[in-house]
Motif scaffolding. Structure first.
Motif, PDB file in Angstrom:
ATOM      1  N   GLU A  82       1.123  -1.579   0.148  1.00  0.00           N
ATOM      2  CA  GLU A  82       0.073   0.210   0.032  1.00  0.00           C
ATOM      3  C   GLU A  82       1.097   1.549   0.161  1.00  0.00           C
ATOM      4  N   ALA A  83       1.595   1.472   0.924  1.00  0.00           N
ATOM      5  CA  ALA A  83       2.961   2.678   0.418  1.00  0.00           C
ATOM      6  C   ALA A  83       3.567   2.465  -0.665  1.00  0.00           C
ATOM      7  N   ALA A  84       3.351   1.921  -1.354  1.00  0.00           N
ATOM      8  CA  ALA A  84       4.518   1.886  -1.985  1.00  0.00           C
ATOM      9  C   ALA A  84       3.535   2.489  -3.852  1.00  0.00           C
ATOM     10  N   SER A  85       2.441   1.656  -3.335  1.00  0.00           N
ATOM     11  CA  SER A  85       1.335   2.309  -4.495  1.00  0.00           C
ATOM     12  C   SER A  85       1.239   3.857  -3.666  1.00  0.00           C
ATOM     13  N   MET A  86       0.784   4.575  -2.339  1.00  0.00           N
ATOM     14  CA  MET A  86       0.667   5.332  -2.129  1.00  0.00           C
ATOM     15  C   MET A  86       1.465   6.424  -2.751  1.00  0.00           C
ATOM     16  N   LEU A  87       2.480   6.051  -3.213  1.00  0.00           N
ATOM     17  CA  LEU A  87       4.316   6.563  -3.273  1.00  0.00           C
ATOM     18  C   LEU A  87       4.191   7.225  -4.496  1.00  0.00           C
ATOM     19  N   HIS A  88       3.726   5.618  -5.378  1.00  0.00           N
ATOM     20  CA  HIS A  88       3.270   5.880  -7.000  1.00  0.00           C
ATOM     21  C   HIS A  88       2.793   6.789  -7.363  1.00  0.00           C
ATOM     22  N   ASP A  89       1.766   6.465  -6.682  1.00  0.00           N
ATOM     23  CA  ASP A  89       0.388   7.452  -7.142  1.00  0.00           C
ATOM     24  C   ASP A  89       0.719   9.067  -6.439  1.00  0.00           C
ATOM     25  N   SER A  90       1.343   9.459  -5.935  1.00  0.00           N
ATOM     26  CA  SER A  90       1.334  10.677  -5.913  1.00  0.00           C
ATOM     27  C   SER A  90       2.224  10.857  -6.275  1.00  0.00           C
ATOM     28  N   LEU A  91       3.439  10.909  -7.203  1.00  0.00           N
ATOM     29  CA  LEU A  91       4.091  10.667  -7.947  1.00  0.00           C
ATOM     30  C   LEU A  91       5.797  11.549  -6.744  1.00  0.00           C
TER      31      LEU A  91
END
Length: 109
Positions: free
Chosen positions: A38-47
Motif C-alpha cells: 500500500e505504501a509503494a502504491s501511495m508513493l507511486h500514485d503521488s508522484l
C-alpha cells in the motif's frame, strides 16, 4: 483506483516487509506485506519519487523500504531527509531531501 507500482519500488518494499517479519516476532508477515504494498502504491500514485533520476531513485527506494519498517518510520524518514544534503553519492541531494519530506506527508508520518 490505485495503479500498480513498478517492480523497482514494490519489490524492495516487499523484501523489507519480509525481513521485518522474519527478524521481529511482533510483526505479522502478511500484514507487513500488505502495508508495504500500500505504501509503494501511495508513493507511486503521488508522484513523490518521479523527479528522481535513475541513480538516486533506487537509493531512495532502498532507504525508504528500510525506514518504513523501522520502529518509528516517521523519525527514520525525517532523519534520512536531514542527512541527504551530506551524501556525496547522490546526484541531487536537494531533490532527494524534498522527496523524503513529501513521503512523510503522503504517508502521514
Amino acid at each position: 483506483m490505485p495503479s500498480t507500482p513498478p517492480p523497482g519500488i514494490l519489490e524492495p518494499f516487499l523484501a523489507a516487509a519480509d525481513a521485518a517479519a522474519s527478524s521481529r516476532p511482533d510483526v505479522d508477515a502478511e500484514t507487513a506485506r500488505e502495508l508495504m504494498a500500500e505504501a509503494a502504491s501511495m508513493l507511486h500514485d503521488s508522484l513523490a519519487l518521479d523527479h528522481l533520476d535513475e541513480h538516486d531513485l533506487p537509493q531512495v527506494v532502498a532507504a525508504l523500504a528500510a525506514d518504513l519498517t523501522a520502529v518509528d518510520p516517521g523519525a527514520a524518514v525525517r532523519d534520512r531527509a536531514a542527512a541527504a544534503g551530506d551524501d556525496p553519492a547522490l546526484h541531487d541531494p536537494d531533490g532527494v531531501r524534498g522527496a523524503y519530506l513529501v513521503v512523510v506527508q503522503v504517508l502521514g508520518l
